[in-house]
Design a protein around this motif. Sequence first.
Motif, PDB file in Angstrom:
ATOM      1  N   GLU A  90       0.825  -1.204   0.000  1.00 39.96           N
ATOM      2  CA  GLU A  90       0.000   0.000   0.000  1.00 39.96           C
ATOM      3  C   GLU A  90       0.865   1.263   0.000  1.00 39.96           C
ATOM      4  O   GLU A  90       0.537   2.248  -0.646  1.00 39.96           O
ATOM      5  CB  GLU A  90      -0.957   0.017   1.200  1.00 39.96           C
ATOM      6  CG  GLU A  90      -1.957   1.150   1.072  1.00 39.96           C
ATOM      7  CD  GLU A  90      -2.986   1.151   2.184  1.00 39.96           C
ATOM      8  OE1 GLU A  90      -4.047   0.541   1.988  1.00 39.96           O
ATOM      9  OE2 GLU A  90      -2.727   1.733   3.241  1.00 39.96           O
ATOM     10  N   SER A  91       1.982   1.224   0.718  1.00 39.87           N
ATOM     11  CA  SER A  91       2.878   2.390   0.743  1.00 39.87           C
ATOM     12  C   SER A  91       3.360   2.711  -0.667  1.00 39.87           C
ATOM     13  O   SER A  91       3.396   3.872  -1.082  1.00 39.87           O
ATOM     14  CB  SER A  91       4.092   2.114   1.640  1.00 39.87           C
ATOM     15  OG  SER A  91       3.694   1.918   2.972  1.00 39.87           O
ATOM     16  N   LEU A  92       3.730   1.679  -1.425  1.00 37.92           N
ATOM     17  CA  LEU A  92       4.263   1.893  -2.769  1.00 37.92           C
ATOM     18  C   LEU A  92       3.165   2.322  -3.738  1.00 37.92           C
ATOM     19  O   LEU A  92       3.378   3.196  -4.584  1.00 37.92           O
ATOM     20  CB  LEU A  92       4.968   0.619  -3.256  1.00 37.92           C
ATOM     21  CG  LEU A  92       6.252   0.286  -2.472  1.00 37.92           C
ATOM     22  CD1 LEU A  92       6.705  -1.141  -2.744  1.00 37.92           C
ATOM     23  CD2 LEU A  92       7.371   1.277  -2.800  1.00 37.92           C
ATOM     24  N   ASN A  93       1.970   1.743  -3.587  1.00 40.54           N
ATOM     25  CA  ASN A  93       0.854   2.166  -4.439  1.00 40.54           C
ATOM     26  C   ASN A  93       0.455   3.608  -4.148  1.00 40.54           C
ATOM     27  O   ASN A  93       0.131   4.364  -5.054  1.00 40.54           O
ATOM     28  CB  ASN A  93      -0.353   1.240  -4.256  1.00 40.54           C
ATOM     29  CG  ASN A  93      -0.253   0.016  -5.144  1.00 40.54           C
ATOM     30  OD1 ASN A  93      -0.616   0.062  -6.318  1.00 40.54           O
ATOM     31  ND2 ASN A  93       0.288  -1.060  -4.611  1.00 40.54           N
ATOM     32  N   LEU A  94       0.487   3.969  -2.868  1.00 42.34           N
ATOM     33  CA  LEU A  94       0.191   5.354  -2.486  1.00 42.34           C
ATOM     34  C   LEU A  94       1.114   6.301  -3.251  1.00 42.34           C
ATOM     35  O   LEU A  94       0.680   7.305  -3.805  1.00 42.34           O
ATOM     36  CB  LEU A  94       0.372   5.506  -0.976  1.00 42.34           C
ATOM     37  CG  LEU A  94      -0.011   6.814  -0.283  1.00 42.34           C
ATOM     38  CD1 LEU A  94      -0.248   6.548   1.200  1.00 42.34           C
ATOM     39  CD2 LEU A  94       1.018   7.919  -0.414  1.00 42.34           C
ATOM     40  N   LEU A  95       2.380   5.946  -3.306  1.00 44.77           N
ATOM     41  CA  LEU A  95       3.350   6.791  -4.016  1.00 44.77           C
ATOM     42  C   LEU A  95       3.066   6.827  -5.507  1.00 44.77           C
ATOM     43  O   LEU A  95       3.090   7.885  -6.133  1.00 44.77           O
ATOM     44  CB  LEU A  95       4.762   6.284  -3.779  1.00 44.77           C
ATOM     45  CG  LEU A  95       5.335   6.580  -2.401  1.00 44.77           C
ATOM     46  CD1 LEU A  95       6.698   5.926  -2.248  1.00 44.77           C
ATOM     47  CD2 LEU A  95       5.432   8.075  -2.163  1.00 44.77           C
ATOM     48  N   ALA A  96       2.800   5.664  -6.074  1.00 41.39           N
ATOM     49  CA  ALA A  96       2.573   5.606  -7.516  1.00 41.39           C
ATOM     50  C   ALA A  96       1.394   6.502  -7.898  1.00 41.39           C
ATOM     51  O   ALA A  96       1.439   7.207  -8.895  1.00 41.39           O
ATOM     52  CB  ALA A  96       2.323   4.170  -7.955  1.00 41.39           C
ATOM     53  N   TYR A  97       0.344   6.486  -7.097  1.00 47.39           N
ATOM     54  CA  TYR A  97      -0.839   7.256  -7.450  1.00 47.39           C
ATOM     55  C   TYR A  97      -0.757   8.713  -7.039  1.00 47.39           C
ATOM     56  O   TYR A  97      -1.028   9.598  -7.846  1.00 47.39           O
ATOM     57  CB  TYR A  97      -2.102   6.587  -6.896  1.00 47.39           C
ATOM     58  CG  TYR A  97      -2.407   5.360  -7.707  1.00 47.39           C
ATOM     59  CD1 TYR A  97      -3.014   5.481  -8.951  1.00 47.39           C
ATOM     60  CD2 TYR A  97      -2.003   4.105  -7.286  1.00 47.39           C
ATOM     61  CE1 TYR A  97      -3.236   4.362  -9.740  1.00 47.39           C
ATOM     62  CE2 TYR A  97      -2.222   2.984  -8.062  1.00 47.39           C
ATOM     63  CZ  TYR A  97      -2.841   3.113  -9.287  1.00 47.39           C
ATOM     64  OH  TYR A  97      -3.044   2.019 -10.069  1.00 47.39           O
ATOM     65  N   SER A  98      -0.391   8.990  -5.792  1.00 46.94           N
ATOM     66  CA  SER A  98      -0.470  10.397  -5.389  1.00 46.94           C
ATOM     67  C   SER A  98       0.757  11.177  -5.831  1.00 46.94           C
ATOM     68  O   SER A  98       0.692  12.366  -6.045  1.00 46.94           O
ATOM     69  CB  SER A  98      -0.708  10.549  -3.897  1.00 46.94           C
ATOM     70  OG  SER A  98       0.088   9.678  -3.178  1.00 46.94           O
ATOM     71  N   LEU A  99       1.851  10.488  -6.025  1.00 50.64           N
ATOM     72  CA  LEU A  99       3.073  11.206  -6.353  1.00 50.64           C
ATOM     73  C   LEU A  99       3.189  11.444  -7.845  1.00 50.64           C
ATOM     74  O   LEU A  99       3.444  12.553  -8.288  1.00 50.64           O
ATOM     75  CB  LEU A  99       4.263  10.373  -5.866  1.00 50.64           C
ATOM     76  CG  LEU A  99       5.650  10.906  -6.118  1.00 50.64           C
ATOM     77  CD1 LEU A  99       5.840  12.211  -5.388  1.00 50.64           C
ATOM     78  CD2 LEU A  99       6.686   9.913  -5.656  1.00 50.64           C
ATOM     79  N   VAL A 100       3.009  10.403  -8.609  1.00 49.31           N
ATOM     80  CA  VAL A 100       3.428  10.492  -9.991  1.00 49.31           C
ATOM     81  C   VAL A 100       2.297  10.495 -11.006  1.00 49.31           C
ATOM     82  O   VAL A 100       2.460  10.969 -12.108  1.00 49.31           O
ATOM     83  CB  VAL A 100       4.387   9.340 -10.347  1.00 49.31           C
ATOM     84  CG1 VAL A 100       5.462   9.858 -11.256  1.00 49.31           C
ATOM     85  CG2 VAL A 100       5.027   8.752  -9.124  1.00 49.31           C
TER      86      VAL A 100
END
Length: 404
Positions: A90-100
């Motif tokens: 979930e931490s990595l998906n959070l980054l993929a979606y909200s960051l990039v």
Amino acid sequence: MNLKRYLKDFPLLAKAKTLIYLDSAASSLKPAVVIEKIKEYYEQYGVNIFRGIYKISEKATQEYEKTREAVARFINGRPEEVIFTRNTTESLNLLAYSLVYNQLKPGDEIAVSIMEHHANFVPWQQLALKRGARLKIIDIDDNGYLKTPEKSITKKTKVLALTYVSNVLGTINPIKEIIKRAKKINPGTITIIDGAQAVPHLKVDVRDLGCDFLAFSSHKMLGPTGVGILWGRKEALDELSPFNYGGEMIKEVYPDRTIFEDIPYKFEAGTPDIAGVIAFRAAIEYLEKVGMEKIRNHEMELTGYALKRLTEEFKSELKVFGPKNTKDRGGVIAFAFQDFHGHDIAQILADENICVRAGHHCAMPLHQRLGLASSARASFYLYNDENDVEKLIKGLKKVRKILG
Ligand SMILES: *Cc1c(COP(=O)(O)O)cnc(C)c1O
């Protein structure tokens, strides 16, 4: 290391005396202090956090925030830089979606490696497909080391997402050097480290590494399931827009607009796994008490012993993947045994009460690269010793007898 002292701290090992647990890379066992802490929360102050001004809610909130401080101390970050999620994935998906997601343009590049766990591969691959970006994949050499990572990093690289320690090869990647080189090529590259196999086993210092983000899971480091960590540099987190919307992450809501909370709360919408987060602190304190250096040395010795014994007993019949030098690898040993299927190996070992994992270990691209359908994997933690390795060897001899 005085293992006997630690063994009795783990109820599962203390009770099932014949259990040989060699699957800590999937999830570690939990010491009694962690289990007790879960019980303490539910029995003494098992209510929601933040909302209440009554005593037990204040107590729950305090305990919850103490874990944030403990996590920050453990990785040398600051408490407001620690976000609780459900797991590394979930931490990595959070980054993929909200960051990039919204910033990524066609032609932009994302660099990952061929040894990534699916959790640090599929989100980036899918993002690249959706946005017309390019996924660049850093290859490995025959010994399981990353091959010239800087060749996959260009001025167009938006994200570099790399695992610190491979959950199959065991390779410990020189993350600090790679980040340094990446930032030299493109200072704007966002560096994301999958620490799921690193934080439980090595001393990890985010300031020393120089990464922008680090993801890991409580359940692989003696803590409860249901709790993941996303650490981010404050400046990097401030720029990030929230991923989930709802309660606890807002300051003010009007019919036509919302003002979000500051970090870390901006990213923690809804009621979290309060019991899990609170008990995670007991796991961190346990690890601190034992000492991460001691754990690393113990695992390095044990891995060296296992590699030596496996070679002695099985020679070329058994092929171990990853670096030969134990300094460069964690306590994970994936292997192929003759042409036996990983699942058959694991099944016969399971009949001997030996727990290993078989399959692709959530790293299919790596298995394709190695030309394997599956492998078997034994992984160690502080509660394993040479006796476990000998039991594994005895079990593998039985595997050979049955399948050979
Ligand atoms: C286990 C693991 C993950 C995923 O962790 P979850 O807790 O299942 O989300 C990601 N990366 C690596 C290297 C892992 O070993």
